[in-house]
Design an enzyme around this catalytic site. Structure first.
Site, short mmCIF file in Angstrom:
data_model
loop_
_atom_site.label_atom_id
_atom_site.label_comp_id
_atom_site.label_asym_id
_atom_site.label_seq_id
_atom_site.Cartn_x
_atom_site.Cartn_y
_atom_site.Cartn_z
CG ASP A 150 -2.04 1.10 1.37
OD1 ASP A 150 -1.51 2.27 0.61
OD2 ASP A 150 -2.87 0.92 1.99
CE LYS A 177 -7.17 9.07 2.49
NZ LYS A 177 -7.59 7.56 2.08
C1 PLP Z 1 -3.10 3.74 3.89
C2 PLP Z 1 -4.72 3.59 3.32
N1 PLP Z 1 -4.98 2.58 2.49
C3 PLP Z 1 -6.16 2.46 1.94
C4 PLP Z 1 -7.21 3.66 2.52
C5 PLP Z 1 -8.67 3.14 1.79
O1 PLP Z 1 -8.85 4.02 0.90
P1 PLP Z 1 -9.98 4.65 0.41
O2 PLP Z 1 -10.75 5.41 1.55
O3 PLP Z 1 -9.86 5.40 -0.80
O4 PLP Z 1 -11.06 3.34 0.14
C6 PLP Z 1 -6.84 4.61 3.13
C7 PLP Z 1 -7.91 5.57 3.46
O5 PLP Z 1 -7.71 6.39 4.44
C8 PLP Z 1 -5.44 4.53 3.51
O6 PLP Z 1 -5.04 5.62 4.31
#
Ligand code: PLP
Length: 380
Positions: A171, A196
């Site tokens: 991630d 983000k």
């Molecule tokens: C590190 C990380 N991975 C995944 C996600 C999930 O993404 P989404 O909110 O676009 O579904 C987030 C959301 O805050 C995140 O901070």
């Protein structure tokens, strides 16, 4: 092309054949006319493919130095697609201070389908092998972690993954490809909450996957179409536009992040500051090795560690907005224990350090002096 050029031009060779528009048009259509059954121009239905989404997917692949990019309706939808590569009985080893929503998806949705997750501290990569068995199929890495800013050695994880024939997914939401490119370090799958930094303006929710391997790409495209968690053309356009300034924004996020981390570290009411740019950070050397700089995400705790103190600070902030999410041009503050990580049981979240007084900052690209003044008045 080098990175800054790729953010603007990567994968964008197809100039609009109709009018030569510099930006790809927003193809706001669900379907495409066919001259005879199967006689179409590459697109037949917008769940399976849409030209604006395809332009974004090429850009995603380009900036992560990957072959294939896939865009989804949210970051979690992208993670959901990765876990659907697995079968009942398979096991996943994941870091123990990952984003709360990823934890919830793993625990509350996929455990029901017979997939087993081990949540462990991955800061010492050698410890990961203790959890590998014949059923292990995937290492799920988040680095820097949310919200403790732990750093995991991607190259070391990749060696373990290759030795045991596991997939390694990273991630890369916090770092972005401006700071680190996991495929170059041996990862098989890169995932983003494009909501983000890639989008960068807090106006869209989206997820992304980038891979190099043809077979993994085929399986993921199949899941993307079969499960259908795709993003729309308007959102694809917004993220494509966001990516064009990713390098400029990240440069400023990093500069401001450093100034604010250093300010917090000297403040008498602040206890610990978590930011990988400090030489005292336990994995600072790994951060230096795999990241270009240290980013604009910072977490800190207050002396006394009371929930009330932390709440008072986030309520008093004026330029930092108290809000979920991160990575936009504007500075945000969050209280992980009651917001992003509330879905993780207290005993579980406190183990890696998500205590009641922890505050997470997403440092934006405003003037750093204004941000520091804001923190000063809130902490006073
Ligand atoms: C590190 C990380 N991975 C995944 C996600 C999930 O993404 P989404 O909110 O676009 O579904 C987030 C959301 O805050 C995140 O901070």
């Amino acid at each position: 092309m080098k990175f800054n050029t790729k953010t603007i031009h990567g994968g964008q060779h197809n100039v609009d054949p109709a009018y030569g528009s510099v930006m790809p048009p927003i193809y706001q259509t669900s379907t495409y006319s066919q001259t005879t059954p199967g006689g179409h121009k590459g697109f037949e239905y917008s769940r399976s493919g849409n030209p604006t989404r395809a332009a974004l997917e090429r850009s995603l692949a380009s900036i992560e130095n990957g072959k294939y990019g896939l865009a989804f309706g949210s970051g979690l939808a992208a993670i959901d697609a990765v876990i659907k590569l697995l079968n009942p009985g398979d096991e996943v080893i994941s870091t123990n201070d990952l984003y709360g929503g990823s934890y919830r998806l793993f625990r509350k949705v996929f455990e029901k389908f017979g997939i087993k997750f081990h949540f462990i501290g991955m800061q010492e990569a050698s410890g990961i092998e203790d959890y590998v068995n014949n059923n292990t199929k995937l290492l799920w890495v988040e680095t820097p972690t949310n919200p403790m800013m732990n750093i995991i050695d991607i190259e070391a994880c990749s060696k373990i993954a290759k030795k045991h024939k596991l997939l390694l997914a990273v991630d890369n939401t916090f770092a972005t490809p401006y700071l680190q490119q996991p495929l170059e370090l041996g990862a098989d799958i890169v995932m983003h909450s494009a909501t983000k930094y890639l989008g960068g303006h807090s106006d869209v929710v989206m997820g992304a996957l980038i891979v190099n391997d043809d077979a993994i790409a085929d399986q993921l495209y199949f899941i993307q179409n079969a499960s259908g968690a795709v993003c729309g053309p308007q959102d694809s356009f917004l993220v494509l536009r966001g990516i064009k300034t990713l390098h400029l924004r990240m440069q400023r996020h990093c500069e401001n992040g450093e100034l604010i981390a250093k300010f917090l570290a000297t403040h008498p009411k602040v206890d610990k500051v978590y930011w990988p740019g400090f030489p005292s950070h336990p994995n600072h050397e790994i951060a230096k090795k795999q990241m270009k700089s240290f980013g604009g995400m910072i977490s800190f705790t207050m002396k006394g560690n009371t929930l009330a103190d932390a709440v008072k600070v986030v309520e008093k902030l004026k330029i930092f907005t108290l809000a979920e999410s991160l990575g936009g041009v504007e500075s945000l503050a969050g209280h992980p224990a009651s917001m992003t990580h509330a879905s993780i049981p207290k005993e579980e979240r406190e183990k890696p350090g998500v205590v009641d007084s922890l505050i997470r900052l997403s440092v934006g690209i405003e003037d750093a002096d204004d941000l520091i003044e804001d923190l000063k008045q809130a902490l006073s």
